[in-house]
Design an enzyme around this catalytic site. Structure first.
Site, PDB file in Angstrom:
ATOM      1  N   GLN A 163       0.838  -1.187   0.000  1.00  0.00           N
ATOM      2  CA  GLN A 163       0.000   0.000   0.000  1.00  0.00           C
ATOM      3  C   GLN A 163       0.884   1.251   0.000  1.00  0.00           C
ATOM      4  OE1 GLN A 163      -3.149  -0.052  -0.504  1.00  0.00           O
ATOM      5  NE2 GLN A 163      -3.609  -2.216  -0.150  1.00  0.00           N
TER       6      GLN A 163
ATOM      7  N   PHE B 271      -6.257 -12.758  -2.965  1.00  0.00           N
ATOM      8  CA  PHE B 271      -5.244 -11.806  -3.426  1.00  0.00           C
ATOM      9  C   PHE B 271      -4.555 -11.218  -2.186  1.00  0.00           C
ATOM     10  CE2 PHE B 271      -8.643 -11.859  -6.601  1.00  0.00           C
ATOM     11  CZ  PHE B 271      -7.939 -12.121  -7.762  1.00  0.00           C
TER      12      PHE B 271
ATOM     13  N   ASP C  47      -8.959  -8.407  -2.406  1.00  0.00           N
ATOM     14  CA  ASP C  47      -8.237  -7.181  -2.764  1.00  0.00           C
ATOM     15  C   ASP C  47      -7.530  -7.401  -4.099  1.00  0.00           C
ATOM     16  OD1 ASP C  47      -6.880  -4.794  -2.861  1.00  0.00           O
ATOM     17  OD2 ASP C  47      -5.430  -5.306  -1.312  1.00  0.00           O
TER      18      ASP C  47
ATOM     19  N   CYS D 257      -8.756  -0.785  -6.101  1.00  0.00           N
ATOM     20  CA  CYS D 257      -8.042   0.409  -6.556  1.00  0.00           C
ATOM     21  C   CYS D 257      -8.624   0.920  -7.868  1.00  0.00           C
ATOM     22  CB  CYS D 257      -6.547   0.115  -6.709  1.00  0.00           C
ATOM     23  SG  CYS D 257      -6.171  -1.200  -7.880  1.00  0.00           S
TER      24      CYS D 257
END
Length: 406
Positions: A243, A270, A338, A364
Site C-alpha cells: 500500500q 489476493f 483485494d 483500486c
C-alpha cells in the site's frame, strides 16, 4: 480559441464542449474560461481568462512541470468532492446507489513507495519524475509527495545511476521505505557482472540501503527490509505490492476490520504479503490465497515469527484462472478480496454462488469494483457501505473498501 470548462474527467483532464465533440484541457477546473491553441481534441498552452474559486497556488515548486502530481492547482475540498464523485459515478454506471462514507486522504510527504526515473548526466545523475505526457525528466528535490525518508535516499539513487547507468538509457528506480532503511529495486541498467555487482554492493553499503535488487537479481542485503503488518513483521519480496502510504494501509485495514466484524474464519483472496491476513489473524483463523509464491512465503514467515496470532494457512493459486469455488467457502464466515485494477470477475462469480455471510472488498479501480459489485448484488448480496480512500494524493487515483452481506 476560448472555451468554458464544463467538467473534470475521471483521469483529471478538464473537458469543454467543442463544435466537433469534447475538448480536453490539462490543469484547469470546471467553470474556468480558458484560451489556447486547438490541436485535435486538446487545447494546448491554455491561458486562464477567468479562474475558478477552487483554484489555488500549487504548494509544490515542481507542480507545473512534474508529472508526479495532477491536482495541486485545486483546493483539497474540490479534490475530495471530485474523487467521491468518481466513485459515485462508477457505481451509478452499474445502476447502483450506495451510501458513501467520507473519503480518507493520506497527508503530504507520506508516500512510502515510488518509482522514479534516473539518467546519467555530464556531472553525475538526475533523479525525478517525467513531465506530464512527456519523456522529459524533471528533478524533484523539494517533492511534497514522497516521505522524507525516500527523499533522503536520493543520493543513493544518484550513486546507483552513476555506477550502473549509461548516458543512452534511463533507469527505473523503485524505492520503498522500510523499518530497516530504503529498499531499492532497479531496472534498465547495465548488465550485471562481477565487477558491477561489487561496485553496486559498495554503493548500498555506503548509503545504508537495506536491500538492493538489480534487474530482478539480488545484489545486496544489509538487513531485511521489514514492514509492520499488525503484530507481524514481513519482508516483502523485491518490487512486491505494498500500500502506497502507511495511513492508507491503516485506513483500509480499519474498514476491512469493520466489515468482517467478529468473524472467526476468514478467507483472504489476493492476499499479497499479508496486509490484511496478518492483522486479522489476531482475532480469526485465516486462509490466505495469492498467485505469487514469493509473497506467500513472506506472509508465512512473518506469521511464524510473530507471537499471539491464530492459525494462518496459505495457498499459491492463480485466482484469475482458477478461482475458489463455492464449496471451498464452506464454514467461512467472511471473505476479504483485494484484486488488482482489473478486478476479480471470475472470482466474484464463484463468490456470488457461495453462502459467505460477509465480503470485504478492497479495490483500486472503482469501475471494475462496480462491475463486480453488480454481480454480487444480483446474486442476493447487499452493498452496505463504501469507504473511499485517497492514498495517491493530488493524483487521479482513488481506492475504496466496501462491505457486502447476505
Amino acid at each position: 480559441m476560448i472555451l468554458t470548462i464544463e467538467r473534470l474527467g475521471h483521469l483529471g483532464d478538464a473537458i469543454a464542449q467543442g463544435e466537433n465533440g469534447p475538448i480536453f484541457v490539462a490543469q484547469v477546473l470546471p467553470g474556468e474560461v480558458v484560451e489556447g491553441e486547438l490541436k485535435g481534441d486538446k487545447l494546448l498552452n491554455a491561458r486562464i481568462v477567468t479562474p475558478s474559486a477552487d483554484r489555488v497556488r500549487p504548494p509544490c515548486a515542481h507542480a507545473r512541470t512534474c508529472g508526479g502530481c495532477l491536482m495541486q492547482h485545486a483546493t483539497d475540498d474540490f479534490v475530495v468532492a471530485w474523487k467521491t464523485e468518481v466513485v459515485r459515478s462508477a457505481l451509478a454506471g452499474q445502476g447502483l446507489d450506495v451510501p458513501l462514507r467520507p473519503i480518507l486522504t493520506s497527508p503530504p510527504k507520506s508516500r512510502r513507495r515510488a518509482t522514479l526515473a534516473g539518467r546519467r548526466t555530464k556531472s553525475g545523475a538526475m533523479i525525478g519524475f517525467h513531465a506530464r505526457g512527456s519523456d522529459a525528466l524533471v528533478a524533484v528535490p523539494n517533492c511534497l509527495l514522497l516521505h522524507p525518508d525516500l527523499m533522503a535516499a536520493f543520493p543513493a539513487l544518484e550513486a546507483l545511476v552513476v555506477t550502473g547507468g549509461s548516458r543512452k538509457t534511463e533507469l527505473a528506480l523503485t524505492i520503498t521505505r522500510s523499518l530497516a532503511g530504503a529498499d531499492a529495486s532497479v531496472t534498465g541498467g547495465k548488465p550485471l557482472d562481477g565487477q558491477l555487482r561489487l561496485e553496486l554492493a559498495r554503493v548500498a553499503e555506503a548509503h545504508g540501503l537495506a536491500r538492493l535488487t538489480w534487474d530482478g537479481e539480488g545484489v545486496a542485503l544489509r538487513t531485511a527490509p521489514m514492514q509492520a503488518m499488525g503484530r507481524a513483521m514481513v519482508a516483502p519480496p523485491p518490487g512486491a505490492f505494498l500500500q502506497a502510504t502507511e495511513q492508507g494501509q491503516a485506513d483500509l485495514l480499519t474498514a476491512v476490520q469493520d466489515a468482517v466484524g467478529g468473524a472467526k474464519r476468514i478467507t483472504d483472496l489476493f492476499a499479497g504479503s499479508g496486509t490484511f491476513a496478518l492483522p486479522l489473524s489476531e482475532q480469526a483463523e485465516v486462509h490466505a490465497v495469492e498467485g505469487d509464491a514469493a509473497m506467500i512465503a513472506a506472509l508465512d514467515k512473518g506469521w511464524r515469527q510473530a507471537d499471539g496470532l491464530k492459525r494462518i494457512t496459505s495457498e499459491v493459486r492463480d485466482l484469475f484462472r482458477r478461482p475458489l469455488e463455492p464449496d471451498e467457502f464452506k464454514k467461512v464466515q467472511a471473505v476479504v478480496i483485494d484484486p488488482p485494477r482489473a478486478g476479480a470477475e471470475a472470482q466474484t462469480k464463484t463468490l456470488a454462488g457461495s453462502k459467505v455471510p460477509v465480503i470485504a472488498y478492497v479495490s483500486c479501480n472503482p469501475v471494475t469494483f462496480a462491475r463486480d459489485a453488480k454481480t454480487l448484488i444480483s446474486a442476493g448480496y447487499s452493498l452496505d457501505w463504501v469507504q473511499p480512500v485517497d492514498q495517491f494524493r493530488w493524483s487521479s487515483h482513488v481506492e475504496l473498501a466496501a462491505r457486502f452481506s447476505l
